[in-house]
Design a protein around this motif. Structure first.
Motif, PDB file in Angstrom:
ATOM      1  N   LYS A 162       0.830  -1.197   0.000  1.00  0.00           N
ATOM      2  CA  LYS A 162       0.000   0.000   0.000  1.00  0.00           C
ATOM      3  C   LYS A 162       0.869   1.253   0.000  1.00  0.00           C
ATOM      4  O   LYS A 162       1.921   1.294   0.643  1.00  0.00           O
ATOM      5  CB  LYS A 162      -0.936   0.004   1.207  1.00  0.00           C
ATOM      6  N   TYR A 163       0.398   2.249  -0.701  1.00  0.00           N
ATOM      7  CA  TYR A 163       1.153   3.504  -0.817  1.00  0.00           C
ATOM      8  C   TYR A 163       1.403   4.129   0.557  1.00  0.00           C
ATOM      9  O   TYR A 163       2.522   4.588   0.845  1.00  0.00           O
ATOM     10  CB  TYR A 163       0.389   4.483  -1.713  1.00  0.00           C
ATOM     11  N   ALA A 164       0.404   4.138   1.409  1.00  0.00           N
ATOM     12  CA  ALA A 164       0.534   4.748   2.739  1.00  0.00           C
ATOM     13  C   ALA A 164       1.606   4.036   3.564  1.00  0.00           C
ATOM     14  O   ALA A 164       2.380   4.683   4.293  1.00  0.00           O
ATOM     15  CB  ALA A 164      -0.809   4.720   3.466  1.00  0.00           C
ATOM     16  N   ASP A 165       1.667   2.707   3.458  1.00  0.00           N
ATOM     17  CA  ASP A 165       2.678   1.959   4.215  1.00  0.00           C
ATOM     18  C   ASP A 165       4.081   2.236   3.685  1.00  0.00           C
ATOM     19  O   ASP A 165       5.041   2.323   4.461  1.00  0.00           O
ATOM     20  CB  ASP A 165       2.378   0.458   4.143  1.00  0.00           C
ATOM     21  N   ARG A 166       4.215   2.373   2.369  1.00  0.00           N
ATOM     22  CA  ARG A 166       5.522   2.681   1.792  1.00  0.00           C
ATOM     23  C   ARG A 166       5.989   4.075   2.202  1.00  0.00           C
ATOM     24  O   ARG A 166       7.163   4.284   2.515  1.00  0.00           O
ATOM     25  CB  ARG A 166       5.486   2.555   0.272  1.00  0.00           C
ATOM     26  N   VAL A 167       5.076   5.020   2.197  1.00  0.00           N
ATOM     27  CA  VAL A 167       5.420   6.375   2.620  1.00  0.00           C
ATOM     28  C   VAL A 167       5.839   6.385   4.085  1.00  0.00           C
ATOM     29  O   VAL A 167       6.825   7.045   4.467  1.00  0.00           O
ATOM     30  CB  VAL A 167       4.233   7.326   2.389  1.00  0.00           C
ATOM     31  N   LYS A 168       5.111   5.662   4.922  1.00  0.00           N
ATOM     32  CA  LYS A 168       5.446   5.618   6.344  1.00  0.00           C
ATOM     33  C   LYS A 168       6.831   5.018   6.560  1.00  0.00           C
ATOM     34  O   LYS A 168       7.614   5.513   7.376  1.00  0.00           O
ATOM     35  CB  LYS A 168       4.396   4.797   7.098  1.00  0.00           C
TER      36      LYS A 168
END
Length: 329
Positions: A89-95
């Motif tokens: 998920k994009y949000a997990d990669r950003v985090k």
């Protein structure tokens, strides 16, 4: 199982004695390696037989130190610390990339009071292993710390908005400079593990010598010794659940710090190299200098003799006598 049990002072002291009795051959190799590294071994130099003894001053080339320091410099670059996202998920990669990795890089620096990594990799080459430990220290950001407690009390009593904001900034600055995770170097020559094929370092003991003043500073424990500079035997013990610091003063072991860290692993971390085949001497690690010990000593001996010979020839000169009658026609 000892890797989870709560230790007492007598057990820690007995465990330290047991480790000393288990690792004497390894300790002897460590002493040899350190002497080669520091150029402290005195080799044999030439003497004149049947006459007055010639004093040859030993010359220590200290190549062993150059070898270890060069290797340590090559290895001492900090490793790259990365965090893999738990999902795609994009949000997990950003985090992972923008929050966790920068935090981890900052924690690497902030958790060290002194440089840990370079000392650990030096020991890796010098002794075949390097030790360190890492602990969370929540007391630094709690009322157990005098400085933090005083700032919080001042904040509670403050009423003026500007004063409140100023104290909050002071607290934030103090937190930045006093990270509540501590990564510490452990002396490989004085840190001994209980080996196991089932658990990674089930028990580890680090043996230190500290003065009463140092103990009071680090642990807040006053030791009634003859002098604040008198050395006291200190044992830092850790298993998978507990860590404890025990002192042995005037014939009595006593615990001055006991904490249930509950990490599910030993907070002492070891990096190893040159692990030896099983042997009855309990020698597990080999120094990078071990296979060159005789050559390093021989180099010092040869250079000592060469310097002495050169100096003698320089001072005395060389006399050559020619007899014309012995010349061939």
């Amino acid at each position: 199982m000892r890797h989870k049990e709560k230790p007492d002072a007598q057990y820690i002291y007995d465990f330290a004695r047991r480790m000393e009795n288990y690792w004497p051959a390894q300790e002897a190799l460590d002493v040899l390696a350190k002497e080669l590294y520091r150029g402290e071994r005195e080799g044999d130099v030439a003497t004149r037989k049947g006459g007055d003894e010639v004093l040859v001053r030993p010359l220590r080339v200290r190549v062993g130190g150059i070898i270890i320091d060069r290797d340590a410099a090559t290895l001492s670059l900090p490793p790259t610390l990365t965090v893999n996202a738990g999902t795609d998920k994009y949000a997990d990669r950003v985090k992972a990339n923008e929050l966790l990795e920068p935090w981890l890089a900052g924690a690497w620096t902030q958790s060290q009071v002194e440089d840990v990594w370079s000392q650990q990799v030096r020991d890796l080459r010098l002794f075949g292993r390097g030790w360190s430990n890492i602990f969370p220290l929540p007391r630094i950001w709690s009322k157990a710390d005098d400085t933090y407690r005083d700032m919080v009390f001042r904040l509670v009593k403050a009423h003026d908005r500007d004063e409140i904001d100023e104290i909050k900034e002071e607290i934030e600055a103090w937190k930045r400079d006093n990270f509540p995770i501590r990564w510490q170097y452990a002396d490989a020559q004085r840190t001994w593990p209980q080996l196991s094929t089932e658990y990674a370092w089930p028990e580890v003991i680090e043996m230190r010598e500290m003065t009463a003043a140092e103990i009071a500073q680090d642990y807040g424990e006053e030791i009634e010794s003859a002098s604040s500079d008198s050395p006291v035997d200190v044992y830092v013990y850790s298993n998978w659940v507990w860590t404890a610091t025990c002192i042995y003063d005037r014939g009595n072991p006593q615990i001055i710090s006991l904490w249930k860290h509950d990490l599910g692993m030993n907070p002492y971390i070891c990096i190893e190299a040159n692990i030896q085949p099983h042997n009855t001497q309990h020698i597990r690690w080999k120094s990078a200098l071990y296979d060159h010990d005789n050559m390093l000593e021989t180099l010092d001996e040869i250079m000592s003799d060469m310097r002495h010979t050169y100096r003698q020839n320089t001072l005395k000169g060389r006399m050559m006598k020619f007899d014309p009658n012995l010349r061939e026609v």
